[in-house]
Design an enzyme around this catalytic site. Structure first.
Site, PDB file in Angstrom:
ATOM      1  N   CYS A 110      -2.521  11.903   3.884  1.00 32.68           N
ATOM      2  CA  CYS A 110      -2.998  13.013   3.055  1.00 32.68           C
ATOM      3  C   CYS A 110      -1.953  13.417   2.013  1.00 32.68           C
ATOM      4  O   CYS A 110      -0.757  13.300   2.246  1.00 32.68           O
ATOM      5  CB  CYS A 110      -3.289  14.228   3.921  1.00 32.68           C
ATOM      6  SG  CYS A 110      -4.416  13.879   5.264  1.00 32.68           S
ATOM      7  N   ARG A 144      -0.766   7.160  -1.767  1.00 31.19           N
ATOM      8  CA  ARG A 144      -0.557   7.400  -0.336  1.00 31.19           C
ATOM      9  C   ARG A 144      -1.769   6.995   0.480  1.00 31.19           C
ATOM     10  O   ARG A 144      -1.686   6.911   1.703  1.00 31.19           O
ATOM     11  CB  ARG A 144      -0.251   8.884  -0.100  1.00 31.19           C
ATOM     12  CG  ARG A 144       1.061   9.331  -0.703  1.00 31.19           C
ATOM     13  CD  ARG A 144       1.178  10.830  -0.701  1.00 31.19           C
ATOM     14  NE  ARG A 144       1.426  11.380   0.615  1.00 31.19           N
ATOM     15  CZ  ARG A 144       2.624  11.624   1.113  1.00 31.19           C
ATOM     16  NH1 ARG A 144       3.692  11.351   0.396  1.00 31.19           N
ATOM     17  NH2 ARG A 144       2.769  12.140   2.302  1.00 31.19           N
ATOM     18  N   TRP A 161      -6.892  11.659   4.286  1.00 31.76           N
ATOM     19  CA  TRP A 161      -6.963  10.372   4.993  1.00 31.76           C
ATOM     20  C   TRP A 161      -7.366  10.740   6.413  1.00 31.76           C
ATOM     21  O   TRP A 161      -6.590  11.343   7.145  1.00 31.76           O
ATOM     22  CB  TRP A 161      -5.603   9.685   4.958  1.00 31.76           C
ATOM     23  CG  TRP A 161      -5.590   8.282   5.457  1.00 31.76           C
ATOM     24  CD1 TRP A 161      -5.922   7.160   4.750  1.00 31.76           C
ATOM     25  CD2 TRP A 161      -5.203   7.842   6.758  1.00 31.76           C
ATOM     26  NE1 TRP A 161      -5.766   6.059   5.541  1.00 31.76           N
ATOM     27  CE2 TRP A 161      -5.328   6.446   6.778  1.00 31.76           C
ATOM     28  CE3 TRP A 161      -4.772   8.494   7.906  1.00 31.76           C
ATOM     29  CZ2 TRP A 161      -5.034   5.683   7.899  1.00 31.76           C
ATOM     30  CZ3 TRP A 161      -4.485   7.737   9.028  1.00 31.76           C
ATOM     31  CH2 TRP A 161      -4.612   6.345   9.013  1.00 31.76           C
ATOM     32  N   ASN A 178      -1.632  18.578   5.752  1.00 32.67           N
ATOM     33  CA  ASN A 178      -1.297  17.185   6.042  1.00 32.67           C
ATOM     34  C   ASN A 178      -0.753  17.175   7.474  1.00 32.67           C
ATOM     35  O   ASN A 178       0.012  18.067   7.829  1.00 32.67           O
ATOM     36  CB  ASN A 178      -0.213  16.749   5.038  1.00 32.67           C
ATOM     37  CG  ASN A 178       0.212  15.313   5.223  1.00 32.67           C
ATOM     38  OD1 ASN A 178      -0.347  14.603   6.049  1.00 32.67           O
ATOM     39  ND2 ASN A 178       1.208  14.902   4.462  1.00 32.67           N
ATOM     40  N   GLU A 237       5.701 -11.063   8.300  1.00 33.65           N
ATOM     41  CA  GLU A 237       5.569 -10.244   7.100  1.00 33.65           C
ATOM     42  C   GLU A 237       4.603 -10.881   6.090  1.00 33.65           C
ATOM     43  O   GLU A 237       3.773 -10.188   5.496  1.00 33.65           O
ATOM     44  CB  GLU A 237       6.962 -10.027   6.475  1.00 33.65           C
ATOM     45  CG  GLU A 237       6.979  -9.260   5.180  1.00 33.65           C
ATOM     46  CD  GLU A 237       6.339  -7.865   5.232  1.00 33.65           C
ATOM     47  OE1 GLU A 237       6.051  -7.369   6.330  1.00 33.65           O
ATOM     48  OE2 GLU A 237       6.096  -7.311   4.151  1.00 33.65           O
ATOM     49  N   LYS A 244       1.197  -9.142   4.787  1.00 29.08           N
ATOM     50  CA  LYS A 244       0.905  -8.909   3.357  1.00 29.08           C
ATOM     51  C   LYS A 244      -0.482  -9.438   3.027  1.00 29.08           C
ATOM     52  O   LYS A 244      -1.263  -8.773   2.363  1.00 29.08           O
ATOM     53  CB  LYS A 244       1.929  -9.626   2.449  1.00 29.08           C
ATOM     54  CG  LYS A 244       3.292  -9.002   2.337  1.00 29.08           C
ATOM     55  CD  LYS A 244       3.376  -7.743   1.518  1.00 29.08           C
ATOM     56  CE  LYS A 244       3.161  -6.515   2.336  1.00 29.08           C
ATOM     57  NZ  LYS A 244       4.208  -5.933   3.088  1.00 29.08           N
ATOM     58  N   GLU A 260      -3.369  -7.334   4.751  1.00 29.66           N
ATOM     59  CA  GLU A 260      -3.574  -5.946   4.326  1.00 29.66           C
ATOM     60  C   GLU A 260      -4.137  -5.823   2.921  1.00 29.66           C
ATOM     61  O   GLU A 260      -4.852  -4.871   2.632  1.00 29.66           O
ATOM     62  CB  GLU A 260      -2.311  -5.092   4.495  1.00 29.66           C
ATOM     63  CG  GLU A 260      -1.152  -5.450   3.621  1.00 29.66           C
ATOM     64  CD  GLU A 260       0.092  -4.615   3.915  1.00 29.66           C
ATOM     65  OE1 GLU A 260      -0.028  -3.521   4.480  1.00 29.66           O
ATOM     66  OE2 GLU A 260       1.190  -5.069   3.565  1.00 29.66           O
ATOM     67  N   HIS A 263       1.014 -23.297  22.860  1.00 32.14           N
ATOM     68  CA  HIS A 263       0.628 -22.460  24.003  1.00 32.14           C
ATOM     69  C   HIS A 263      -0.606 -21.622  23.680  1.00 32.14           C
ATOM     70  O   HIS A 263      -0.871 -20.647  24.369  1.00 32.14           O
ATOM     71  CB  HIS A 263       1.805 -21.572  24.407  1.00 32.14           C
ATOM     72  CG  HIS A 263       3.010 -22.376  24.790  1.00 32.14           C
ATOM     73  ND1 HIS A 263       3.113 -23.036  25.993  1.00 32.14           N
ATOM     74  CD2 HIS A 263       4.130 -22.689  24.088  1.00 32.14           C
ATOM     75  CE1 HIS A 263       4.264 -23.702  26.026  1.00 32.14           C
ATOM     76  NE2 HIS A 263       4.895 -23.512  24.886  1.00 32.14           N
ATOM     77  N   LYS A 268       0.225   4.842   2.359  1.00 31.82           N
ATOM     78  CA  LYS A 268       1.604   4.460   2.065  1.00 31.82           C
ATOM     79  C   LYS A 268       2.566   5.077   3.073  1.00 31.82           C
ATOM     80  O   LYS A 268       3.535   4.465   3.475  1.00 31.82           O
ATOM     81  CB  LYS A 268       1.969   4.908   0.640  1.00 31.82           C
ATOM     82  CG  LYS A 268       3.369   4.521   0.205  1.00 31.82           C
ATOM     83  CD  LYS A 268       3.496   3.026   0.022  1.00 31.82           C
ATOM     84  CE  LYS A 268       4.903   2.573  -0.297  1.00 31.82           C
ATOM     85  NZ  LYS A 268       5.070   1.128  -0.064  1.00 31.82           N
TER      86      LYS A 268
HETATM   87  C1  F6R Z   1       2.952  -2.688   4.937  1.00 35.81           C
HETATM   88  C2  F6R Z   1       3.607  -1.412   4.974  1.00 35.81           C
HETATM   89  C3  F6R Z   1       3.653  -0.680   6.257  1.00 35.81           C
HETATM   90  C4  F6R Z   1       4.954   0.124   6.356  1.00 35.81           C
HETATM   91  C5  F6R Z   1       4.930   0.997   7.610  1.00 35.81           C
HETATM   92  C6  F6R Z   1       6.233   1.748   7.812  1.00 35.81           C
HETATM   93  O1  F6R Z   1       3.030  -3.278   3.686  1.00 35.81           O
HETATM   94  O2  F6R Z   1       4.086  -0.938   3.983  1.00 35.81           O
HETATM   95  O3  F6R Z   1       3.502  -1.527   7.334  1.00 35.81           O
HETATM   96  O4  F6R Z   1       6.026  -0.754   6.400  1.00 35.81           O
HETATM   97  O5  F6R Z   1       3.881   1.918   7.502  1.00 35.81           O
HETATM   98  O6  F6R Z   1       6.517   2.558   6.719  1.00 35.81           O
HETATM   99  P1  F6R Z   1       7.958   3.172   6.506  1.00 35.81           P
HETATM  100  O7  F6R Z   1       8.867   2.077   6.148  1.00 35.81           O
HETATM  101  O8  F6R Z   1       7.781   4.174   5.410  1.00 35.81           O
HETATM  102  O9  F6R Z   1       8.339   3.813   7.800  1.00 35.81           O
END
Ligand code: F6R
Length: 614
Positions: free
Chosen positions: A2, A27, A78, A104, A487, A491, A494, A510, A609
Site C-alpha cells: 500500500c 509499490r 494492495w 498501510n 534468481e 526474474k 515474476e 533426483h 515492491k
Molecule cells: C523480486 C524482488 C523481491 C524482493 C523481496 C525482498 O524481484 O524484488 O523478491 O527481493 O521482496 O525485498 P527487500 O530486499 O526490499 O527486503
C-alpha cells in the site's frame, strides 16, 4: 504494498494527491482512492476505484468538490484483509462521515475491535482491518483529533502506518507509524505525509523521519511530533539527496531496463569509498568493532526473495575468503524457528528497501538473542537500518521496477567487500590476495558496462525471441551457479508469469529430470570454474532427453558452443564473483521474454515492491 499520501497547504490538492499516488505505483496495488476535505461544506469528496490510477481518474469524472480542497489523503491498496473490491478500497470513513483514514500494514486484533464496535452499533462498510480506525477515532473524538489518536493507539496491535483527518479540523492531518514506513515532506506553507519519499518528490526534498509510535501532527505551516506520553519531541529536517531523475525512466522503455543498465554505476558506487587503491577496506557504518568482527563464530544471513538469493551468493564468498561458516535462510522461516544465534554471531539482514516485515522480524529475533546485527540495505533511513547495530550500505540508487536488478548485484558486491575484510582480519587472505581480489571487484563495473554497451543485449533478445512461447523453463547450475539459477528463474516467473523451476544440477536426477521432454528449454548457468566439466555432463544428460539448452557462459569459452543450443555470454571474472556477471544476461532474458509477451515488466501482477506485511 500500500502507498499513502497526505497533503495540507495552500494549494488545491487533487492533482498533488493523484500525482503522489502515481509516484507510488511502483509499490504495487490493486485499488486506489482519496478523500479531499472541503472545509466550506464540512465533508469529504471521496473517490475510490478498483484497478489502476487511470480507473481512479475515470471515477472522478462528474465528482463534486475536487477543485477547492487544500487538505487530502490518498491511498493505493494492495489487498491483505478483504478482497479487491470498491468498499474495501481506502480511504475509510466513520459512520458520521467526520473521520477519514488511510492505512498501510495490518491491525492484527481487528476482529475483536470490529466485534466490539458492532456491539456498540457501528455499521461497517468494508471487510478491512483498517475500517476499525475511523470508527474508533470517531468514538473517542472530543474536539481534538490528536487526543483521539492518543486514546486509540493503546488498543491496536500489529504493524501499521496511518493518516487521519477530521472534518472539524480542516488543514490538519494526524499520522502514526508502528513498524511501517512514514515520512513527512516539509514545504513552504504546505506539508506532505507519505509512505515513501517519491510520493512528494518534485514538490519538496525536505524530509522528517518520525520514529515508531510517535504522533505526527501536520498543519500547513508546522509539524508537531509527540511521543507516547504526549510530550513534544524534535526530529531533524533532512534534505533528501537522491536524484529526481531516478524517478523517471531516463530514456528507457521501462524502469527495469533502465535499472539493469544502471548496474555498473550501482556497483561502482557501492565499492567506491570502501576499497582503497592501497588494499585498504572500509566497513564504515557497520557499527561493530573490528576486534569483534574478527572473532565471529558464524554468520547468519536472513532475507527474502531476490535479497535472499544475494545472500546465497555471498555465502560462497564469506566461506571461501574468510573461512567462517555461513547459513542463509528466508526470513519468514528464520523468525519462527528456535533462534540459536548468540553474542558470538554476526547476523546480516539483507533488504534493499529496509522495510520488509519478515526480514525486520528475523533481525529483531537475532538482536534479542544478543547477536551482532547488520542491515545490508539500500536505504540509510529505513527501519532495518535503525533496528540494526550498523549498516552495510549499497549505493544502487532508487529502484522502481518491482523486479529487483541493480540492488541485487550491489548486494552481492557489498557482501564481497565484507568477505574480503573478514578474510583479511582473520588472516585467511594474504595482503597480496586482498589486493588482487579488490582489483577484480573494481574491474566488475567496467566489465558489465562494456557488456551492456556491446551487442550482447541484442543477442540475448534474439535468443529470447526463440523461446517466448515456451510454457516452462528449468534452470540448472552448480556451486555459485545455483543462486544465479534461483534468481534467474525468479526474474522470469515474476515478470512473464511463466512457471520456472531452479535446481542444483546435481539434484536433477533426483526428480526434476522427469519434467523434460522434446524441446523443453533448460537454462544452464555454466561459468568457467572448477565445476564447469560437471555442468557439461549435466547438459549432456538433459540433451539426451531432447531438451534445448540455453547456456550462460563466460565470454571466450570455446567449448560451451559444442554443448548448448544457444549461449548467453557473461563478462569474465573469477568464479566466485560470477553471480554478479552471469545474472545480467538472465535479467535481460527474463525482460525480453516478458516484453515479447506484451507484459508490463515494471508492475507485474500481484507483486509489491516493498512487502511491509508478513
Ligand atoms: C523480486 C524482488 C523481491 C524482493 C523481496 C525482498 O524481484 O524484488 O523478491 O527481493 O521482496 O525485498 P527487500 O530486499 O526490499 O527486503
Amino acid at each position: 504494498m500500500c502507498g499513502i499520501i497526505g497533503y495540507v497547504g495552500d494549494r488545491p490538492c487533487y492533482e498533488l494527491i493523484v500525482r503522489g499516488l502515481e509516484r507510488l505505483e511502483y509499490r504495487g496495488y490493486d485499488s486506489a482512492g482519496f478523500a479531499l476535505l472541503d472545509a466550506d461544506n464540512d465533508r469529504y469528496a471521496l473517490v475510490r476505484a478498483v484497478g489502476k490510477l487511470e480507473d481512479l481518474r475515470a471515477a472522478t469524472v462528474g465528482a463534486d468538490g475536487l477543485e477547492g480542497p487544500t487538505t487530502g489523503i490518498g491511498h493505493t491498496r494492495w489487498a491483505t484483509h478483504g478482497k479487491v473490491t470498491l468498499p474495501n478500497a481506502h480511504p475509510h470513513v466513520s459512520n458520521d462521515g467526520r473521520v477519514a483514514v488511510v492505512m498501510n500494514g495490518i491491525i492484527e486484533n481487528y476482529v475483536e475491535l470490529r466485534r466490539r464496535l458492532q456491539d456498540e452499533g457501528v455499521v461497517f462498510a468494508s471487510e478491512t482491518d483498517t475500517e476499525v480506525l475511523p470508527h474508533l477515532l470517531a468514538r473517542h473524538y472530543e474536539g481534538d483529533i490528536v487526543a483521539a489518536v492518543q486514546a486509540v493507539l493503546p488498543q491496536l496491535s500489529g504493524h501499521y502506518a496511518f493518516v487521519a483527518s477530521h472534518t472539524s479540523e480542516p488543514g490538519r492531518l494526524v499520522a502514526v507509524r508502528h513498524e511501517c514506513p512514514l515520512v513527512v515532506g516539509v514545504g513552504v506553507n504546505e506539508m506532505f505525509l507519505a509512505s515513501a519519499i517519491p510520493a512528494f518528490l518534485g514538490e519538496t526534498r525536505e524530509v522528517i523521519y518520525p520514529e515508531n509510535d510517535e504522533i505526527v501532527v501536520v498543519d500547513r505551516d508546522a509539524v508537531h511530533i509527540y511521543d507516547g506520553f504526549g510530550t513534544e519531541v524534535t526530529r531533524p529536517t533532512r534534505t533528501w539527496e537522491g536524484s529526481e531523475e531516478a524517478a523517471e525512466k531516463g530514456g528507457y522503455d521501462t524502469f527495469m531496463l533502465k535499472e539493469i543498465h544502471e548496474q555498473p554505476a550501482a556497483l561502482w558506487d557501492t565499492i567506491g569509498s570502501r576499497l582503497g587503491a592501497d588494499g585498504s577496506i572500509s566497513l564504515d557504518g557497520i557499527g561493530i568493532d573490528d576486534h569483534v568482527l574478527a572473532r565471529v563464530d558464524a554468520v547468519h544471513i536472513v532475507a527474502c526473495g531476490t535479497s535472499y538469493h544475494a545472500g546465497l551468493a555471498g555465502r560462497y564468498l564469506i566461506e571461501d575468503w574468510a573461512r567462517i561458516p555461513v547459513s542463509v535462510e528466508v526470513a519468514s522461516e528464520y523468525r519462527y524457528r528456535t533462534c540459536l544465534a548468540g553474542p558470538g554471531d554476526l547476523v546480516i539482514g539483507i533488504t534493499q528497501s529496509g522495510e520488509t516485515a519478515d526480514t525486520l522480524a528475523a533481525m529483531r529475533v537475532a538482536r534479542e538473542r544478543g547477536a551482532h546485527v547488520v542491515a545490508l540495505t539500500n536505504q540509510t533511513d529505513s527501519q532495518a537500518a535503525r533496528d540494526a547495530n550498523g549498516v552495510l550500505l549499497t549505493r544502487a540508487g532508487l529502484e522502481i521496477g518491482v523486479a529487483a536488478t541493480k540492488t541485487h548485484t550491489a548486494q552481492i558486491m557489498a557482501l564481497a567487500v565484507l568477505a574480503l575484510k573478514l578474510g583479511r582480519m582473520r588472516w585467511s587472505l594474504t595482503e597480496a590476495g586482498v589486493r588482487d581480489l579488490s582489483e577484480e571487484l573494481r574491474r566488475l563495473p567496467d566489465a558489465i558496462e562494456q557488456y551492456l554497451l556491446s551487442s550482447a543485449p541484442a543477442d540475448v533478445a534474439a535468443v529470447a525471441a526463440k523461446y517466448v512461447d515456451k510454457g516452462f523453463f528449468l534452470y540448472l547450475g552448480r556451486h555459485v551457479g545455483v543462486p544465479v539459477c534461483f534468481e534467474g528463474a525468479l526474474k522470469l516467473k515474476e515478470i512473464s508469469y511463466v512457471p520456472t523451476e531452479a535446481y542444483p544440477a546435481g539434484e536433477m536426477k533426483h526428480g526434476p529430470i522427469a519434467l523434460l521432454d522434446e524441446g523443453s528449454p533448460v537454462v544452464v548457468v555454466a561459468p568457467d570454474g572448477h565445476v564447469f566439466d560437471k555442468v557439461i555432463s549435466n547438459i549432456q544428460e538433459v540433451r539426451a532427453r531432447g531438451a534445448r539448452v540455453i547456456a550462460v557462459a563466460t565470454e571466450g569459452n570455446e567449448e560451451i558452443a559444442l554443448h548448448a543450443d544457444d549461449v548467453l555470454w557473461a563478462p569474465r571474472t573469477p568464479a566466485l564473483l560470477s553471480p554478479i556477471t552471469t545474472i545480467v544476461p538472465l535479467q535481460l532474458f527474463a525482460y525480453e521474454i516478458a516484453k515479447g509477451k506484451g507484459l508490463n515488466v515494471d508492475k507485474p501482477r500481484n507483486l509489491a515492491k516493498t512487502v511491509t506485511v508478513e
